[in-house]
Design a protein around this motif. Structure first.
Motif, PDB file in Angstrom:
ATOM      1  N   ILE A  55       0.838  -1.203   0.000  1.00  0.00           N
ATOM      2  CA  ILE A  55       0.000   0.000   0.000  1.00  0.00           C
ATOM      3  C   ILE A  55       0.872   1.252   0.000  1.00  0.00           C
ATOM      4  CG2 ILE A  55      -1.588   1.366   1.421  1.00  0.00           C
ATOM      5  CD1 ILE A  55      -2.831  -1.280   2.317  1.00  0.00           C
ATOM      6  N   THR A  56       1.977   1.221   0.745  1.00  0.00           N
ATOM      7  CA  THR A  56       2.872   2.368   0.798  1.00  0.00           C
ATOM      8  C   THR A  56       3.492   2.639  -0.569  1.00  0.00           C
ATOM      9  OG1 THR A  56       3.390   1.886   3.115  1.00  0.00           O
ATOM     10  CG2 THR A  56       4.915   3.312   1.938  1.00  0.00           C
ATOM     11  N   ALA A 209      -0.907   6.423   2.720  1.00  0.00           N
ATOM     12  CA  ALA A 209      -0.501   5.131   3.277  1.00  0.00           C
ATOM     13  C   ALA A 209      -0.949   4.993   4.722  1.00  0.00           C
ATOM     14  CB  ALA A 209       1.019   4.980   3.184  1.00  0.00           C
ATOM     15  N   THR A 210      -0.775   6.069   5.510  1.00  0.00           N
ATOM     16  CA  THR A 210      -1.174   6.031   6.917  1.00  0.00           C
ATOM     17  C   THR A 210      -2.666   5.756   7.056  1.00  0.00           C
ATOM     18  OG1 THR A 210       0.597   7.570   7.515  1.00  0.00           O
ATOM     19  CG2 THR A 210      -1.239   7.365   9.050  1.00  0.00           C
ATOM     20  N   VAL A 395       1.404   5.078  15.626  1.00  0.00           N
ATOM     21  CA  VAL A 395       2.706   5.720  15.522  1.00  0.00           C
ATOM     22  C   VAL A 395       2.833   6.483  14.200  1.00  0.00           C
ATOM     23  CG1 VAL A 395       5.181   5.278  15.239  1.00  0.00           C
ATOM     24  CG2 VAL A 395       3.929   4.177  17.087  1.00  0.00           C
ATOM     25  N   SER A 396       2.336   5.911  13.117  1.00  0.00           N
ATOM     26  CA  SER A 396       2.398   6.585  11.819  1.00  0.00           C
ATOM     27  C   SER A 396       1.606   7.884  11.834  1.00  0.00           C
ATOM     28  CB  SER A 396       1.861   5.652  10.720  1.00  0.00           C
ATOM     29  OG  SER A 396       2.646   4.494  10.603  1.00  0.00           O
ATOM     30  N   GLY A 397       0.401   7.845  12.409  1.00  0.00           N
ATOM     31  CA  GLY A 397      -0.408   9.049  12.502  1.00  0.00           C
ATOM     32  C   GLY A 397       0.243  10.117  13.367  1.00  0.00           C
ATOM     33  N   LEU A 398       0.844   9.701  14.478  1.00  0.00           N
ATOM     34  CA  LEU A 398       1.530  10.645  15.349  1.00  0.00           C
ATOM     35  C   LEU A 398       2.725  11.281  14.652  1.00  0.00           C
ATOM     36  CD1 LEU A 398       1.489   8.535  18.637  1.00  0.00           C
ATOM     37  CD2 LEU A 398       0.304  10.698  18.289  1.00  0.00           C
TER      38      LEU A 398
END
Length: 575
Positions: A55-56, A209-210, A395-398
């Motif tokens: 997806i990334t 991606a996130t 963690v990705s969102g942060l």
């Protein structure tokens, strides 16, 4: 896989839900040791990583501009964004924490799920539409719309980074311990793997991606929780009343578990915890940022509606799971409970039955033990993979919200005075992402053996005390000024951190001071720190009669028109 392994995998989550410090005793994360690998969990973990990396790669092909990186080009639908918000919000800590609180305290354990859920109407009716109409990339766009850019954005960026830091430490430690146990790696390498994966998702795929990582994680977690709840109800012919009656009969507190007041006994703490949960939600930067990913205010409202639906459903499931654990785990106490020992021999009660000294790994292990009880090793492996997916998505969102605060609020607006082009802003954001990843890995390693519950607690208290008052007053009060907003935000930030440190949840449980020595007597300072922030914003703004303040007040009608109608929302925010 043994119950000891289960305990070590998830012991880190012992106190993460305790936003108000109720569970601040937490787990000693340093006690986690490498165990025999769970190959089912590893297979599911690898499958998740491969799918999300695919997806990334797809998202990287679509991420060309700063708008693509920060907000997926505004191309996420309301339904997709609602599921992603739910994925961002339904952490492994809330899954384990709420069910653990219900397991230990019954009805009273719902105070956290109800508090968080009630926060969503605040966002729906006060924030979502106005955020989408006024903002561009970050919530600082909204807070500084008619204010002086430099002081407002500088404080907003600092508030964002503080909240991100406390959340980040907890998540990195959790993910590191999970990988350590599943793969038998040293902790330092486990944290590094998590950091590299997180940077890949954010660096190359950005918000697109996130978002999809969060959607996949939400679906997995909802599926797992649904299976557990249905498996429990099936034991009682899908009659919740029979489940509750059996739980009351078995539980040590009996009838008390169906009444409030077991978990939080004084009204000040109850109100304060509730305020932190409700209004902290409306001040979390990585949640607020999601409203800029949709194409219109209508889709923003729709995304909140879907998020509320999924999150409400999820919290109902955790309630059933908590009561189910009370009933089902007692059917095999040898596997799930720790025996009470007296002089090296297990104690026996007056009735001749063996005495047990609590659940293995603590009360917050209830959902994990229950997953093993209803689905065996395969389902335990699935829940392990979901827990990792949960942590990685958060963690990705942060990281993305932290990177946007530095690149958009500080670099592009404060340092470059709004003259930075999209390419340079995107480059700074990616450099910031790498720096945040390195810092996150370093903090994760440094805090390996520390209790991290109070960091999550601080994140919510700071969000409701520093971010929410500024956002609320700047959008809805015409007399709010730059000086008032910044002064109130600083007071909210400093008082929330100071009072939390002086509370028993940190002063005694974390800093190891003598019991009863805490200076602040309540579980959460939100009722004081948030109130102080609002009062300071009001008083300072009223006393501010400078030319700048008069200009800011004169701009309010134009801001109100745009916030209510969306007219001009496609242009760059701010003045």
């Amino acid at each position: 896989m043994s119950s000891q392994s289960i305990r070590n995998i998830f012991g880190l989550t012992l106190g993460l839900l305790a936003t108000g410090g109720v569970l601040a005793a937490g787990a000693d994360l340093g006690n986690t040791t490498k165990q025999a690998t769970n190959w089912v969990a590893i297979a599911m973990f690898v499958a998740f990583v491969l799918v999300t990396l695919g997806i990334t790669r797809w998202a990287a092909m679509k991420t060309k501009t700063a708008a693509d990186f920060y907000t997926a080009g505004g191309g996420i639908t309301g339904f997709q964004n609602g599921l992603a918000i739910a994925g961002d919000y339904m952490s492994a800590a809330s899954f384990l924490g709420i069910s653990g609180l219900v397991f230990a305290n019954g009805f009273d354990g719902l105070i956290f799920s109800i508090g968080w859920l009630v926060g969503w109407p605040v966002i729906t009716f006060l924030m979502a539409e106005r955020l989408r109409n006024l903002g561009k990339f970050t919530f600082a766009d909204v807070a500084s719309y008619r204010f002086a850019q430099t002081p407002t954005r500088t404080f907003a960026a600092c508030g964002t980074l503080v909240v991100v830091a406390f959340y980040m430490i907890a998540q990195m430690v959790g993910a590191g311990q999970l990988i350590k146990v599943l793969f038998g790696l040293e902790y330092i390498y486990a944290v590094m793997i998590v950091g590299v994966l997180m940077m890949c998702y954010v660096l190359f795929g950005g918000m697109t991606a996130t978002t999809w990582v969060q959607i996949i994680k939400a679906i997995l977690l909802l599926s797992g929780a649904t299976f557990m709840a249905l498996a429990v109800l099936w034991q009682f012919n899908f009659n919740p009343e029979a489940l509750f009656a059996k739980a009351v009969e078995i539980h040590a507190k009996h009838d008390a578990i169906m009444s409030p007041g077991v978990l939080i006994k004084d009204p000040i703490s109850a109100i304060s915890v509730g305020m932190a949960l409700m209004f902290g939600t409306a001040g979390l930067p990585h949640i607020l940022m999601r409203f800029f990913t949709v194409p219109s205010a209508k889709e923003a409202r729709k995304s909140v509606g879907w998020a509320t639906t999924w999150i409400g459903y999820f919290y109902i499931l955790t309630f059933i799971i908590g009561f189910g654990a009370i009933v089902m785990l007692t059917q095999d106490p040898v596997a799930y409970y720790v025996p009470k020992m007296v002089d090296g021999v297990q104690a026996v009660g007056p009735d001749g039955k063996l005495v047990w000294d609590g659940l293995r790994g603590g009360g917050n292990m209830a959902a994990i033990h229950l997953s093993n009880a209803v689905g065996g090793n395969v389902f335990l492996g699935f829940i392990s993979a979901v827990a990792f997916a949960t942590i990685l998505a958060v963690v990705s969102g942060l990281t993305l919200s932290g990177a946007s605060a530095v690149s958009h609020d500080l670099y592009a607006t404060v340092f470059k005075k709004g003259k930075a082009d999209s390419a340079n802003e995107l480059r700074v954001s990616k450099i910031t992402t790498i720096c945040l990843g390195i810092v996150a890995v370093g903090l994760g390693i440094a805090f390996e053996k520390e209790n991290v519950a109070y960091m999550v607690m601080l994140a919510f208290v700071i969000a409701c005390s520093a971010n929410f008052p500024i956002l609320f007053m700047s959008v809805l009060w015409k007399d709010c000024t730059t000086k008032g907003a910044v002064a109130g935000g600083i007071v909210g930030l400093v008082s929330s951190v100071a009072l939390t440190i002086m509370s028993a949840s940190v002063w005694e449980a974390v800093l190891k001071n003598p019991k009863g020595s805490a200076w602040f007597p309540y579980s959460s300072p939100a009722i004081f720190s948030m109130t102080a922030a609002f009062v300071v914003i009001y008083v300072v703004s009223k006393l501010d009669n400078s030319k700048q303040a008069q200009l800011e007040r004169s701009l309010y009608p134009a801001q109100k028109v745009r916030s209510e109608t969306g007219f001009g929302a496609s242009s760059a925010s701010g003045h």
